[in-house]
Write an enzyme that holds these catalytic residues in place. Structure first.
Site, mmCIF file in Angstrom:
data_model
loop_
_atom_site.group_PDB
_atom_site.id
_atom_site.type_symbol
_atom_site.label_atom_id
_atom_site.label_comp_id
_atom_site.label_asym_id
_atom_site.label_seq_id
_atom_site.Cartn_x
_atom_site.Cartn_y
_atom_site.Cartn_z
ATOM 1 C CB SER A 104 11.964 -17.698 7.260
ATOM 2 O OG SER A 104 11.915 -18.868 8.031
ATOM 3 C CG ASP A 251 14.831 -15.369 14.387
ATOM 4 O OD1 ASP A 251 14.694 -16.575 14.688
ATOM 5 O OD2 ASP A 251 14.782 -14.965 13.204
ATOM 6 C CG HIS A 273 11.501 -16.173 12.289
ATOM 7 N ND1 HIS A 273 12.779 -16.239 11.787
ATOM 8 C CD2 HIS A 273 10.709 -16.797 11.368
ATOM 9 C CE1 HIS A 273 12.772 -16.888 10.634
ATOM 10 N NE2 HIS A 273 11.529 -17.228 10.346
#
Length: 307
Positions: A104, A251, A273
């Protein structure tokens, strides 16, 4: 007699070969450093951000460190924090470089270190990296810019939450949610890409160079699903967040196209995610490979590349 002994020894060695090969499957030349994303941590109450991933990499030969940078701050601030930790790792291990893997906001964070300090980095592996901005950050930044007092409210809530994460994980790093959100907006990531372009595609959803002009190898992968396991209570939250993508593959927090950098391994794993780092406690799509296996495969890929 000697011939029988030699035959027995050869047979034994052949029998043990698969185990020896497996034992070195993730044994990279350079240490692996895992870097968390926004509101991330290294470990809280014995639960790792990269759930079960460090120990599985170590089990088959890798030297693994889990960095802890600010749970919420700008990419550059987090990058400098990471750079100091990398320096400590190199001093402690005697290694000349490290393999960085970031999830991320950890994606741009490790890209910063590779761009500014390329002599310390052998490879960058971006996992659902926010490389072309996050729509949710654009929305929150817009609210902050145009609605009176909203900036103070967002700062208060965000810094309190990231401060709590920092406290219970023993991080000791400064928190700045407004700087973090600004870093993750589309406009700011485009600015960031201009300043630190290594590995980036020239256009959205394109392919970047596998090896940057700085000599660092770049890899990326991400998921393209939100609802992946009926037992995972975080899935509906991921699905709700995904509406801001207006049908673009994502995601839950990062568009698949936004995640692409360098050698794109895949951008369509049946993972959201949180699945990408093996949360919630390893729950995932029953027909998808384990996120742990994906990290192991990447370590083996680095090993085979001499990294």
């Amino acid at each position: 007699m000697f011939g029988v002994f030699r035959k027995l020894l050869l047979t034994t060695l052949l029998a043990l070969l698969p185990f020896a090969t497996q034992a070195s499957y993730t044994q990279t030349q350079y240490p692996i450093v895992l870097v968390h994303g926004l509101f991330g941590f290294d470990s809280i109450a014995g639960v790792d951000y990269f759930y079960r991933i460090p120990e599985e990499l170590r089990r088959d030969g890798a030297t693994v460190f889990v960095a802890q940078v600010s749970a919420a701050n700008s990419t550059e601030v987090r990058g400098e924090q990471l750079a100091r930790q990398v320096e400590d790792i190199l001093a402690a291990t005697g290694a000349s470089r490290v393999n960085l893997m970031g999830h991320s906001h950890g994606g741009p964070t490790i890209r910063y270190v590779a761009s500014v300090y390329p002599n310390m980095v052998a490879s960058v592996s971006s996992v659902a990296g926010v490389n072309w901005g996050a729509p949710m950050a654009d929305i929150l930044q817009g609210v902050s810019d145009h609605i009176p007092l909203s900036s103070s409210v967002i700062a208060g809530l965000g810094n309190s939450f990231s401060g709590l994460i920092n406290l219970i994980s023993g991080g000791g790093q400064p928190q700045n949610i407004n700087a973090a959100l600004r870093s993750l907006t589309t406009a700011e990531t485009i600015r960031f890409n201009n300043d630190y372009p290594e590995g980036m595609p020239s256009s959205y959803c394109g392919n970047g160079a596998a090896v940057g002009p700085n000599g660092v190898r770049y890899y990326s992968w991400s998921g393209g699903r939100t609802l992946t396991n009926v037992l995972d209570v975080t899935d509906p939250f991921m699905a709700a967040l995904s509406v801001v993508f207006l049908g673009e593959k994502n995601d839950g927090l990062v568009a698949s196209c936004s995640s692409r950098i360098g050698h794109v391994i895949r951008d369509d794993y049946r993972m959201n995610h949180l699945d990408e780092v093996n949360h919630l406690l390893g729950l995932r799509h029953i027909f998808e490979t384990s996120p742990v296996a994906v990290f192991r495969q990447q370590a083996n890929r680095l090993r085979n590349a001499g990294l």
